[in-house]
Scaffold this motif. Structure first.
Motif, PDB file in Angstrom:
ATOM      1  N   UNK A 259       0.788  -1.237   0.005  1.00 32.07           N
ATOM      2  CA  UNK A 259      -0.092   0.090   0.035  1.00 32.07           C
ATOM      3  C   UNK A 259       0.874   1.224   0.015  1.00 32.07           C
ATOM      4  N   UNK A 260       1.904   1.196   0.589  1.00 29.96           N
ATOM      5  CA  UNK A 260       2.665   2.136   0.782  1.00 29.96           C
ATOM      6  C   UNK A 260       3.252   2.706  -0.602  1.00 29.96           C
ATOM      7  N   UNK A 261       3.766   1.773  -1.426  1.00 25.38           N
ATOM      8  CA  UNK A 261       4.225   1.730  -2.700  1.00 25.38           C
ATOM      9  C   UNK A 261       3.068   2.183  -3.702  1.00 25.38           C
ATOM     10  N   UNK A 262       1.836   1.570  -3.445  1.00 25.07           N
ATOM     11  CA  UNK A 262       0.616   2.231  -4.320  1.00 25.07           C
ATOM     12  C   UNK A 262       0.501   3.540  -4.300  1.00 25.07           C
ATOM     13  N   UNK A 263       0.259   3.975  -2.930  1.00 26.41           N
ATOM     14  CA  UNK A 263      -0.251   5.588  -2.811  1.00 26.41           C
ATOM     15  C   UNK A 263       1.169   6.287  -3.551  1.00 26.41           C
ATOM     16  N   UNK A 264       2.424   5.903  -3.129  1.00 25.94           N
ATOM     17  CA  UNK A 264       3.511   6.386  -3.895  1.00 25.94           C
ATOM     18  C   UNK A 264       3.297   6.622  -5.646  1.00 25.94           C
ATOM     19  N   UNK A 265       2.845   5.513  -6.115  1.00 28.38           N
ATOM     20  CA  UNK A 265       2.849   5.468  -7.477  1.00 28.38           C
ATOM     21  C   UNK A 265       1.343   6.440  -7.873  1.00 28.38           C
ATOM     22  N   UNK A 266       0.615   6.294  -7.099  1.00 25.78           N
ATOM     23  CA  UNK A 266      -0.736   6.907  -7.278  1.00 25.78           C
ATOM     24  C   UNK A 266      -0.462   8.607  -7.485  1.00 25.78           C
ATOM     25  N   UNK A 267       0.513   9.039  -6.493  1.00 21.91           N
ATOM     26  CA  UNK A 267       0.936  10.282  -6.549  1.00 21.91           C
ATOM     27  C   UNK A 267       1.556  10.677  -7.767  1.00 21.91           C
ATOM     28  N   UNK A 268       2.415   9.984  -8.214  1.00 20.24           N
ATOM     29  CA  UNK A 268       3.319   9.860  -9.319  1.00 20.24           C
ATOM     30  C   UNK A 268       2.238  10.150 -10.745  1.00 20.24           C
ATOM     31  N   UNK A 269       1.317   9.206 -10.643  1.00 17.52           N
ATOM     32  CA  UNK A 269       0.522   9.278 -11.826  1.00 17.52           C
ATOM     33  C   UNK A 269      -0.607  10.401 -11.860  1.00 17.52           C
ATOM     34  N   UNK A 270      -1.017  10.863 -10.610  1.00 20.07           N
ATOM     35  CA  UNK A 270      -1.873  12.072 -10.490  1.00 20.07           C
ATOM     36  C   UNK A 270      -1.451  13.208 -10.647  1.00 20.07           C
TER      37      UNK A 270
END
Length: 366
Positions: A259-270
């Protein structure tokens, strides 16, 4: 709209300026509906670029094409807000892109371990000893691969490897035990020491968003994750898109490395704000600079990723140590992944020393 108060998400060679991306049907060459089981040889070029624009990569993920006002809008799964759509030009004569493959095809366990070899060292006191691992990153990236993270071809040139190197360079710098120094080769291996802000004396609750994202009683929204997110509205937006109640339980990010990586990638993509590009967009070139961008010396590339994420806390300050630290990690990771460091020959793409910030700064460290 996703706002940012402390963190910021969002001339060159003519051959690069020419690229305007068009997402296309890659179904015959993709099996992202089974991302966790992809293996074998690295991704192959997709020959269907600029043709049969019906789906983007993986129809099983619900990424559907809608034409609005002469533009293609690819709706991402589980995202009801149209601001999260991926927009691209529809001109079939322009160079195009498609997404295909999986991050695990080219980023291997030994490479990940080399990048972050000091993260569990006994030499330093860390918050996240034993927390981060390769499989968590691969699982998290698989969630975002259908949207192009680490899987994008531009004009039949694969940009996924470079994007993952760029993303992990930001992650390493933000979570490093040595993030106050210009990184030497040894210091480049100290990333992923932390999974949350080291010293937080604020709960980061913004009452302006009390209707949409009311702050939970006794909850602090300090920086957490591989690319730390701050403030109640950012936790609320991320939780809504990822279907996790992060507004009431931000601590979940500290408890689950995937989840910690998912949130980081979400931030990268949004994108941070409407009408601004995401970090993903400016890196792969899925963004056309306006006249104002050109005057502000904003061009796509690794330099622009720092501009989107950190604004004038890093960029437009000349060759400062903070910017050099991000760049050092990026070039080092390209080397580990066996990718030519061609960006080093084009400093206008690699740095943001002269770029004007997309957004004005507030009061946080990058």
């Amino acid at each position: 709209m996703l706002h940012a108060k402390m963190e910021y998400k969002w001339s060159v060679p003519f051959k690069i300026l020419a690229f305007i991306l068009v997402f296309v049907n890659c179904d015959e060459y993709s099996s992202l509906n089974d991302s966790y089981n992809i293996g074998g040889s690295p991704p192959k070029p997709c020959p269907l670029c600029n043709t049969r624009r019906k789906r983007c990569c993986d129809s099983s993920q619900g990424v559907e094409l809608v034409v609005q006002g002469g533009r293609d809008v690819y709706n991402r799964p589980n995202m009801q807000d149209p601001k999260h759509a991926v927009i691209g030009a529809t001109d079939p004569n322009k160079p195009g892109s498609c997404c295909h493959g999986a991050v695990r095809d080219y980023l291997k366990t030994d490479q990940f371990e080399n990048m972050f070899s000091k993260r569990n060292s006994l030499e330093v006191e860390v918050h996240a000893k034993g927390f981060w691992d390769y499989q968590s990153f691969i699982t998290a990236s698989a969630h975002h691969q259908p949207y192009g993270f680490g899987t994008t071809y531009m004009n039949r040139t694969f940009f996924g490897t470079k994007e993952v190197a760029a993303f992990l360079a930001h992650v390493a710098t933000k979570t490093s035990c040595e993030n106050n120094k210009v990184a030497t080769k040894e210091q480049l291996e100290w990333g992923l020491c932390y999974n949350k802000e080291k010293n937080s004396n604020s709960n980061y609750c913004d009452e302006h968003y009390k209707k949409a994202y009311p702050c939970a009683l006794g909850v602090a929204y300090y920086g957490r994750g591989a690319l730390p997110v701050y403030w109640n509205y950012n936790y609320g937006e991320a939780g809504k898109d990822l279907k996790v109640d992060l507004l009431n339980h931000p601590e979940y990010i500290e408890q689950n490395s995937t989840l910690a990586f998912q949130v980081a990638i979400w931030r990268w993509m949004m994108p941070i704000k409407k009408h601004q590009p995401s970090t993903h967009d400016v890196f792969i070139g899925y963004w056309t600079p306006t006249k104002n961008d050109t005057l502000a010396k904003r061009v796509f590339g690794f330099g622009a990723t720092m501009n989107v994420l950190y604004g004038d806390l890093v960029c437009g300050q000349g060759d400062n140590e903070s910017m050099k630290n991000f760049i050092s990690h990026y070039l080092y990771y390209l080397d580990i992944m066996g990718v030519d460091q061609e960006e080093a020959r084009f400093p206008e793409l690699l740095t943001c020393a002269e770029q004007v910030a997309f957004n004005p700064s507030f009061s946080s460290n990058p």
